[in-house]
Design an enzyme around this catalytic site. Structure first.
Site, short mmCIF file in Angstrom:
data_model
loop_
_atom_site.label_atom_id
_atom_site.label_comp_id
_atom_site.label_asym_id
_atom_site.label_seq_id
_atom_site.Cartn_x
_atom_site.Cartn_y
_atom_site.Cartn_z
N TYR A 101 4.70 17.14 14.12
CA TYR A 101 5.82 16.31 14.55
C TYR A 101 7.16 16.71 13.94
O TYR A 101 8.01 15.88 13.64
CB TYR A 101 5.57 14.81 14.31
CG TYR A 101 4.74 14.42 13.12
CD1 TYR A 101 3.40 14.10 13.28
CD2 TYR A 101 5.28 14.33 11.85
CE1 TYR A 101 2.63 13.71 12.20
CE2 TYR A 101 4.51 13.94 10.77
CZ TYR A 101 3.19 13.63 10.95
OH TYR A 101 2.42 13.25 9.87
N TYR B 175 0.16 14.26 2.42
CA TYR B 175 -0.26 14.71 3.76
C TYR B 175 -0.20 16.21 3.96
O TYR B 175 -0.12 16.68 5.09
CB TYR B 175 0.57 13.99 4.84
CG TYR B 175 0.41 12.50 4.78
CD1 TYR B 175 -0.79 11.90 5.14
CD2 TYR B 175 1.44 11.69 4.31
CE1 TYR B 175 -0.95 10.52 5.06
CE2 TYR B 175 1.29 10.32 4.22
CZ TYR B 175 0.09 9.74 4.60
OH TYR B 175 -0.07 8.38 4.51
N ARG C 67 2.34 19.50 9.12
CA ARG C 67 3.21 18.41 9.54
C ARG C 67 4.35 18.85 10.45
O ARG C 67 4.76 18.13 11.35
CB ARG C 67 3.75 17.66 8.33
CG ARG C 67 2.66 16.92 7.53
CD ARG C 67 3.25 16.11 6.39
NE ARG C 67 4.05 15.00 6.88
CZ ARG C 67 5.36 14.93 6.76
NH1 ARG C 67 6.04 15.90 6.16
NH2 ARG C 67 6.02 13.88 7.23
N GLU D 50 0.81 -1.22 0.00
CA GLU D 50 0.00 0.00 0.00
C GLU D 50 0.84 1.28 0.00
O GLU D 50 0.82 2.06 0.95
CB GLU D 50 -0.90 0.02 1.24
CG GLU D 50 -1.84 -1.16 1.33
CD GLU D 50 -2.53 -1.24 2.69
OE1 GLU D 50 -3.62 -1.82 2.75
OE2 GLU D 50 -1.96 -0.72 3.69
N CYS E 32 -2.56 32.91 13.64
CA CYS E 32 -2.37 33.50 14.96
C CYS E 32 -2.05 32.38 15.94
O CYS E 32 -2.88 31.97 16.76
CB CYS E 32 -3.63 34.27 15.37
SG CYS E 32 -3.39 35.26 16.85
#
Length: 431
Positions: A334, A390, A330, A290, A361
């Site tokens: 992380y 993503y 992203r 996948e 803000c």
């Protein structure tokens, strides 16, 4: 350059898929997602070709569409002969609206609602990647009401830690996904699934995480899964016909990231799987994989306009852009690394250390910290690379900011695939 679809032209401007990015920014405005369709198609062909070459014609590559889900991407992967995996009713709806063959859709998710399960069945989705006992009960009941037998693949956790970002590890024993083999619960859920009259158990699935650059991780998980197939056969008399090894192949976000040879890696996995099956005396099951991120990530960039350059004497400098965590969360989530450059000064030396700040803000609205860029000013175009996966999928309307459009490039020509949102779109459901 980081990827082969990037270059610098005679004007010193960054080009992407053969087109001057400053021209794209002028024509479509910023912020702007840009997708190289030819790159997506090349990756699809590489995966399908390698899977069929080393695992046989029955094997299949599924595009993990959570990485990038919009109508045109489903049309592209359909034309390239891929199947897709989806993780929500919304992704099913989008694929269906795009004309994607529903029998080639695999429905993932650790907490599918009954409404989503019913919707998927009414859309004739081919396979459910079943996650838990409660889901099995719902699938069985809803399939019975429709007088159908629903094909399922059970998601299991092999207990492997990929040593990548904690937020994208999924194969460890205590993952929220699937059922653990190590605890004995996987055997129990298989036993239970085999008793349900409206379910056809086709095989097993595992996924250990993302940004994996070597085949050994997949070989290790295949060993555990094949041993489990043997154990189930011996204890329950059932032999899995399908083994889905998941996705997670890595992509280069920065120069330090390694290159991944798709064909060589899949060949390595296939040799190991075949030898393992021979050693335990079972037929090689139909193998699925996948890939998602590795198909679309380096097929995408995001273009922004610089709004200001702020230097805090003795501390740091900020380059503020007209996007941020709403179109790329992203880094805020992380600390994901990216490469970026000033597109209209791509031939100049990157000797200006700055933090790229978004317009929200929110103090955490950053794309990168302490990145070396070309010296820039208001009106310059910033290009953030490897944003095909993503970014659009995880975008939001935080601060009521409309989402950017998606422009696709094919054969040197650009077109809009997703329109830019307006303020009216943002407020359309308000009463």
């Amino acid at each position: 350059m980081l990827h082969t679809n990037l270059n610098v032209n005679e004007q010193g401007h960054l080009t992407f898929a053969g087109i001057d990015t400053t021209v794209l920014a002028k024509e479509y405005k910023t912020p702007l997602y840009v997708i190289d369709e030819d790159c997506v198609r090349r990756k699809c062909r590489a995966y399908i070709g390698a899977m069929q070459k080393f695992f046989g014609k029955d094997s299949s590559a599924l595009f993990a569409s959570k990485a990038l889900s919009f109508k045109e991407i489903y049309r592209v992967v359909k034309e390239e002969g891929m199947s897709v995996d989806v993780v929500s009713g919304g992704e099913i709806y989008t694929a269906k609206e795009a004309g994607f063959p529903m029998e080639r859709v695999y429905f993932h998710g650790n907490n599918k609602t009954d409404d989503e399960i019913a919707f998927a069945m009414d859309c004739n989705v081919g396979f459910f990647m079943a996650d838990c006992i409660e889901e099995l009960d719902s699938i069985n009941t809803l399939a019975g009401k429709r007088n159908i037998t629903q094909k399922i693949i059970l998601r299991l956790t092999p207990g492997i830690d990929t040593h990548t970002y904690e937020a994208v590890r999924t194969g460890q024993v205590d993952s929220k996904f699937g059922t653990a083999i190590e605890t004995g619960q996987a055997m129990e859920i298989v036993k239970y699934a085999l008793t349900l009259p409206n379910i056809s158990l086709e095989g097993f699935h595992c996924h250990v995480g993302s940004q994996v650059f070597d085949g050994q991780t997949f070989c290790d998980s295949a060993d555990i899964m094949i041993d489990f197939i043997v154990a189930v056969k011996e204890k329950l008399g059932y032999e899995a016909r399908i083994l889905n090894l998941g996705g997670g192949f890595g992509v280069r976000y920065v120069e330090e990231d390694p290159h991944l040879d798709i064909e060589k890696t899949i060949e390595e996995i296939s040799i190991h799987v075949k030898e393992k099956c021979q050693a335990v005396n079972i037929d090689v099951p139909k193998i699925l994989m996948e890939p998602g991120r590795s198909i679309v990530a380096d097929a995408g960039i995001t273009l922004y306009s610089v709004g200001s350059v702020k230097t805090i004497t003795g501390y740091k400098s900020y380059v503020a852009i007209d996007g941020g965590m709403t179109d790329n969360p992203r880094y805020a989530l992380y600390k994901s690394q990216y490469s970026a450059l000033i597109a209209n000064k791509a031939n100049e030396k990157a000797d200006f250390c700055a933090t790229i700040a978004g317009k929200c803000c929110e103090s955490g609205d950053l794309i990168a910290e302490d990145m070396m860029l070309q010296k820039c000013q208001k009106g310059d175009i910033l290009a953030v690379l490897t944003t095909g996966a993503y970014n659009y999928s995880m975008s939001s309307n935080y601060n009521r900011i409309p989402r950017p459009p998606i422009v696709m490039i094919k054969d040197g020509k650009s077109r809009i695939a997703v329109k830019r949102e307006t303020y009216e779109h943002v407020a359309k459901n308000d009463l």
